[in-house]
Design an enzyme around this catalytic site. Structure first.
Site, PDB file in Angstrom:
ATOM      1  N   HIS A  46      36.913  -6.640  15.434  1.00 29.42           N
ATOM      2  CA  HIS A  46      35.530  -6.998  15.106  1.00 29.42           C
ATOM      3  C   HIS A  46      34.659  -5.768  15.334  1.00 29.42           C
ATOM      4  O   HIS A  46      34.969  -4.918  16.184  1.00 29.42           O
ATOM      5  CB  HIS A  46      35.045  -8.127  16.005  1.00 29.42           C
ATOM      6  CG  HIS A  46      35.640  -9.457  15.703  1.00 29.42           C
ATOM      7  ND1 HIS A  46      34.988 -10.632  15.999  1.00 29.42           N
ATOM      8  CD2 HIS A  46      36.819  -9.816  15.153  1.00 29.42           C
ATOM      9  CE1 HIS A  46      35.741 -11.651  15.645  1.00 29.42           C
ATOM     10  NE2 HIS A  46      36.872 -11.179  15.129  1.00 29.42           N
ATOM     11  N   GLU A  48      31.916  -5.385  16.922  1.00 25.68           N
ATOM     12  CA  GLU A  48      31.450  -5.242  18.299  1.00 25.68           C
ATOM     13  C   GLU A  48      32.520  -4.637  19.201  1.00 25.68           C
ATOM     14  O   GLU A  48      32.230  -3.753  20.016  1.00 25.68           O
ATOM     15  CB  GLU A  48      31.040  -6.605  18.882  1.00 25.68           C
ATOM     16  CG  GLU A  48      29.914  -7.275  18.129  1.00 25.68           C
ATOM     17  CD  GLU A  48      30.402  -8.270  17.072  1.00 25.68           C
ATOM     18  OE1 GLU A  48      29.724  -9.291  16.871  1.00 25.68           O
ATOM     19  OE2 GLU A  48      31.458  -8.033  16.452  1.00 25.68           O
ATOM     20  N   CYS A  76      30.589 -13.642  18.130  1.00 29.00           N
ATOM     21  CA  CYS A  76      31.445 -14.799  18.417  1.00 29.00           C
ATOM     22  C   CYS A  76      31.734 -14.842  19.923  1.00 29.00           C
ATOM     23  O   CYS A  76      31.332 -13.948  20.678  1.00 29.00           O
ATOM     24  CB  CYS A  76      32.749 -14.690  17.629  1.00 29.00           C
ATOM     25  SG  CYS A  76      33.829 -13.345  18.188  1.00 29.00           S
ATOM     26  N   CYS A  79      33.585 -11.652  21.249  1.00 29.47           N
ATOM     27  CA  CYS A  79      32.719 -10.485  21.357  1.00 29.47           C
ATOM     28  C   CYS A  79      31.651 -10.682  22.430  1.00 29.47           C
ATOM     29  O   CYS A  79      31.294  -9.729  23.136  1.00 29.47           O
ATOM     30  CB  CYS A  79      32.104 -10.167  20.003  1.00 29.47           C
ATOM     31  SG  CYS A  79      33.346  -9.630  18.797  1.00 29.47           S
TER      32      CYS A  79
END
Length: 145
Positions: A46, A48, A76, A79
């Site tokens: 991801h 992040e 999410c 993260c």
């Protein structure tokens, strides 16, 4: 946030969901990332997570005290947990995520008083631009034969 949007555009250019993130401290970018799950075949890739890893490498340690993360979509749960565990001080995000957002929408891991670290959160910064990138990306997928 404009740097995070630029990262999101880079993701879209390579066929990834257009989410971008940057980690900043004292006005300088320490880490940046955009989604790479498809390219890397990595469920953890991801934006992040990639930005946090790069920032930690830049400072030579895992504690990102004094740092702000800018990200185009509400993080999410995974993260959000990474933000707490890396001790990021502040989160600024663009669009809320009604399906997976865990920084105020479905839950609020980053401000849970039971945890040993909490972040300051600012939501809705360049929300329209962030949401438009996502809408355009998914609309283009639906148009493909």
């Amino acid at each position: 946030m404009t740097e995070a949007l630029a990262e999101a555009r880079r993701a879209a250019e390579v066929g990834e969901v257009p989410i971008g993130a940057v980690v900043v401290r004292e006005g300088g970018v320490l880490g940046r990332g955009h989604n790479r799950r498809e390219i890397d075949g990595d469920p953890l890739a991801h934006a992040e997570i990639l930005a946090i890893r790069q920032a930690a490498a830049a400072i030579g340690g895992w504690r990102l005290s004094g740092c702000t993360m800018y990200v185009t979509l509400e993080p999410c749960a995974m993260c959000a947990g990474a933000l707490v565990n890396s001790r990021v001080e502040r989160l600024v995000y663009g669009a809320p995520d009604p399906k997976a957002g865990y920084c105020g929408t479905l839950g609020n891991l980053v401000q849970d008083p039971r945890l040993n670290h909490r972040l300051e959160v600012t939501a809705g910064v360049l929300e329209d631009e962030s949401a438009a990138l996502l809408r355009g990306f998914f609309a283009s997928l639906r148009r493909k034969p």
